[in-house]
Design a protein around this motif. Sequence first.
Motif, short mmCIF file in Angstrom:
data_model
loop_
_atom_site.label_atom_id
_atom_site.label_comp_id
_atom_site.label_asym_id
_atom_site.label_seq_id
_atom_site.Cartn_x
_atom_site.Cartn_y
_atom_site.Cartn_z
N ARG A 92 1.03 -1.63 0.47
CA ARG A 92 -0.10 0.15 0.07
C ARG A 92 0.58 0.84 -0.09
O ARG A 92 0.88 2.68 -0.12
N ALA A 93 1.97 1.06 -0.27
CA ALA A 93 3.27 2.47 -0.08
C ALA A 93 2.41 3.51 -0.56
O ALA A 93 2.87 4.44 -0.69
N ARG A 94 1.93 3.42 -2.13
CA ARG A 94 1.98 4.64 -3.06
C ARG A 94 0.05 4.67 -2.59
O ARG A 94 -0.70 5.59 -3.58
N THR A 95 -0.69 4.29 -2.10
CA THR A 95 -2.21 4.11 -1.76
C THR A 95 -1.69 5.91 -0.80
O THR A 95 -1.02 5.93 -0.26
N ARG A 96 -3.14 6.64 -0.96
CA ARG A 96 -2.83 7.82 -0.32
C ARG A 96 -4.04 7.63 0.45
O ARG A 96 -5.03 6.24 0.77
N VAL A 97 -3.03 7.81 1.57
CA VAL A 97 -3.50 7.94 3.30
C VAL A 97 -4.76 8.43 3.21
O VAL A 97 -6.20 7.00 4.27
N GLY A 98 -5.37 9.43 1.79
CA GLY A 98 -6.62 8.95 2.99
C GLY A 98 -7.75 8.12 2.12
O GLY A 98 -9.46 8.08 2.92
N ALA A 99 -7.29 7.20 1.10
CA ALA A 99 -7.66 5.98 0.73
C ALA A 99 -7.41 4.84 0.99
O ALA A 99 -8.66 3.55 1.37
N LEU A 100 -7.28 4.89 2.93
CA LEU A 100 -6.49 3.51 3.80
C LEU A 100 -8.12 2.88 4.14
O LEU A 100 -9.06 3.94 5.50
N SER A 101 -8.48 2.04 4.44
CA SER A 101 -9.01 1.62 5.86
C SER A 101 -9.25 1.85 7.36
O SER A 101 -7.40 2.64 7.35
N GLY A 102 -9.59 2.13 8.33
CA GLY A 102 -9.34 2.13 9.57
C GLY A 102 -8.19 1.55 10.34
O GLY A 102 -6.85 2.34 10.80
N GLY A 103 -8.31 0.40 9.92
CA GLY A 103 -7.21 -0.75 10.17
C GLY A 103 -5.79 -0.07 9.83
O GLY A 103 -4.19 -0.58 9.84
N MET A 104 -6.07 0.03 8.76
CA MET A 104 -4.81 0.03 7.58
C MET A 104 -3.93 1.73 8.34
O MET A 104 -2.57 1.58 8.63
N ARG A 105 -5.22 2.67 8.70
CA ARG A 105 -4.34 4.03 9.12
C ARG A 105 -3.74 3.66 10.55
O ARG A 105 -2.10 4.37 11.49
N ARG A 106 -4.47 1.96 11.78
CA ARG A 106 -3.37 2.51 12.35
C ARG A 106 -2.06 1.57 12.00
O ARG A 106 -1.22 1.90 13.07
N ARG A 107 -2.24 1.03 11.64
CA ARG A 107 -1.37 0.51 11.30
C ARG A 107 0.22 1.49 10.53
O ARG A 107 1.16 0.90 10.80
N LEU A 108 -0.53 2.21 10.12
CA LEU A 108 0.71 3.74 9.38
C LEU A 108 1.00 4.18 10.01
O LEU A 108 2.06 4.11 10.90
N GLY A 109 0.16 4.21 11.53
CA GLY A 109 0.77 5.42 12.72
C GLY A 109 1.51 4.49 13.63
O GLY A 109 2.34 5.25 14.08
N LEU A 110 1.67 3.12 13.50
CA LEU A 110 2.43 2.59 14.51
C LEU A 110 3.62 2.33 13.42
O LEU A 110 5.20 2.31 14.45
N ALA A 111 3.70 2.30 11.86
CA ALA A 111 4.75 2.68 11.24
C ALA A 111 5.01 3.41 11.47
O ALA A 111 6.66 3.26 11.71
N GLN A 112 4.75 5.19 11.49
CA GLN A 112 5.54 5.95 12.08
C GLN A 112 6.18 6.43 13.28
O GLN A 112 7.62 6.35 13.13
N ALA A 113 5.32 5.35 14.20
CA ALA A 113 6.02 5.67 15.34
C ALA A 113 7.14 4.32 15.59
O ALA A 113 8.37 4.83 16.32
N LEU A 114 7.65 3.24 14.70
CA LEU A 114 9.10 2.12 14.81
C LEU A 114 9.40 3.25 13.96
O LEU A 114 11.06 2.55 13.73
N LEU A 115 9.69 4.58 13.37
CA LEU A 115 11.06 4.62 12.37
C LEU A 115 11.75 5.28 13.59
O LEU A 115 12.16 5.87 14.90
N GLY A 116 12.63 4.60 12.98
CA GLY A 116 13.93 4.63 13.94
C GLY A 116 14.79 3.77 14.86
O GLY A 116 15.30 3.58 15.50
N ASN A 117 13.31 2.73 15.06
CA ASN A 117 13.72 1.47 16.15
C ASN A 117 13.79 1.81 16.94
O ASN A 117 14.49 1.75 17.92
N PRO A 118 13.02 3.17 17.31
CA PRO A 118 12.68 3.07 19.39
C PRO A 118 13.11 2.55 19.89
O PRO A 118 11.76 0.93 20.14
N PRO A 119 13.81 1.56 20.86
CA PRO A 119 13.75 0.80 22.20
C PRO A 119 12.29 1.00 23.00
O PRO A 119 11.78 -0.06 23.55
#
Lengths: 326, 259
Positions: free
Chosen positions: A140-167
């Motif tokens: 879904r990398a090239r999908t617009r965020v506005g077109a994502l489902s609620g679950g995918m948005r939450r996963r994208l939220g988690l992805a941004q939180a994981l950027l930089g491998n925070p402990p």
Amino acid sequence: MQTTSQPELKTSNLPIHIQGVSKRYGSPKKGRLALDNVDLSIQPGVFGLLGRNGAGKSTLLQILATLLVPTKGRVQIGPYDAVKQREQVRELVGFLPQDQGFYATLTVLETLRYLAALQGLERPDIHIAEVLDAVNLRDRARTRVGALSGGMRRRLGLAQALLGNPPVLIVDEPTAGLDPVEQQRFRTLLARLAAQGNRTILLSTHIIGDVATIASHLAVLDQGKMLFQGTVPALTEIARERCWSWRTTIARIEALRERRELLISSLHPITDDPEASPDQVIARVIGEQPDAEAVPVAPTLEDGYFSLIGVSEADSLNSVSDRKNA
Amino acid sequence: MMVTMKSIQWKATRRNWPLRLFLFELRRCISWTWGLPPLLIGMVFVLPRYISLYDSDDPLRYALMLRYCLELMLPFITLTLTVPLLAREWQEGTLTQVALRKPVFALLVLRLLYVMGYLTIWVIVGSLIVLASTRPHPEPHGNSWLWIGQNLGIALAPSLCLAMLAQTLLLIPGNSVVGYMLGLGVWLVNMVVAPFLQGGNYRNILLYLLFSWTQRGFTDRPDDWWQGKWLLLVIALLLMLVQWKLLTDEGRFIRQSEE
């Protein structure tokens, strides 16, 4: 920023220590006390933070994420103080807020690239590929965020939180509003991240299933106060020998409930007995044995939680009546 | 579900300002309103044909019209360029994620620098075009740099002040409509109040309003129009300090859906 002068941490497994933290919104006298002298120690692994709406969970998480400053008390994440060494703490923590906003017109990839650039990550494309794989959003990398489902948005939220491998990963109500399949997917994802990364994951939720399935330790907040902290089995044990399955009528249940003599964990209609009257139900109740016909059942985490919260309600009612009597 | 985090161990990441961030931010600033400044410069050469305020044969008509247009209209245009600088983050609730990675005030200043830099370029371009097409030289001593510098002061000081005022006011409730309305209100008040002050005892106040160059002829000290520009710059700086204070209170960025 200041990281160059700080010792570089090479390990995960960062504990979180919260000592006497209070947070008051508004004026010192009339403001609302959201957290009241909270002490908590969180070790690596998945740690659940349970509580009803308005219990103070989000406030506590926002303090840990350094977005809010506590009115009183001390928060330490790894070797750093969350107030005095905010920038260092921010490098350790990934935060998924409850109400995560996104740039709706950007694609998933653009969103992560922008946030990675803000974060100053070196080799951002490698980081982004890793987090997209981790949350299973690569296709879904090239999908617009506005077109994502609620679950995918939450996963994208988690992805941004994981950027930089925070402990340390702080997630606030990640499964709220998701369908059961997405809820389970998200829980599994968090569990795997914790297992593979030796991370400290703090999961705040009011959905007991989230905690029951992936957390080893948990704490319960209610009205800004810490009611419990310990293991999942320890909270379950609170309801041991206080949990009953009782065939009764709705009228009796309501009468007992009005007198606050027991807590109703669940109610089920009787479907396998054609002679049962329409108002008869199987009630799962917590407290003293309500009737000789009630049979003891093994408690669940939910029973332990209800038992704890119920005790808290009774305590507050008693204290109110004590004050009135005084 | 696949979890393939390659490097599980965390290591300190350097939070620098990479070039791509500057490019991202530049891209985020640009909108259709960026077409308004060149349009304004174009109007300088068109308006004298239709407006009979000046002698159409005045050799300095373009120079005068440039200054009038820049002082009266550029602050209004600047509003449309600066009010949206953080609007998307407010509306879409992304300020917390931004704040956790970079100070929001620093980003606002960066975006503001892009806008003001862009406006500066157009003021200079407009001035150079007018200089090239105007004889005699519009500056009495023929000093082109002085004339361009004055144009920058005339145009950018009220623009920056109005932009800072609108930005500060919108940051308090977090609503860009408030910024537009109040910014526009201050601009209108300056337009409306000026005629009332022109003949009165307080006419020198005109030197300290947004349009001091345009109104200088109605005061006792027409050569002191620049004092008001410095005052506007100081006010802009003070408002920037207020914005810094507002934007360091990051708790305001959190969408409160539970508590």
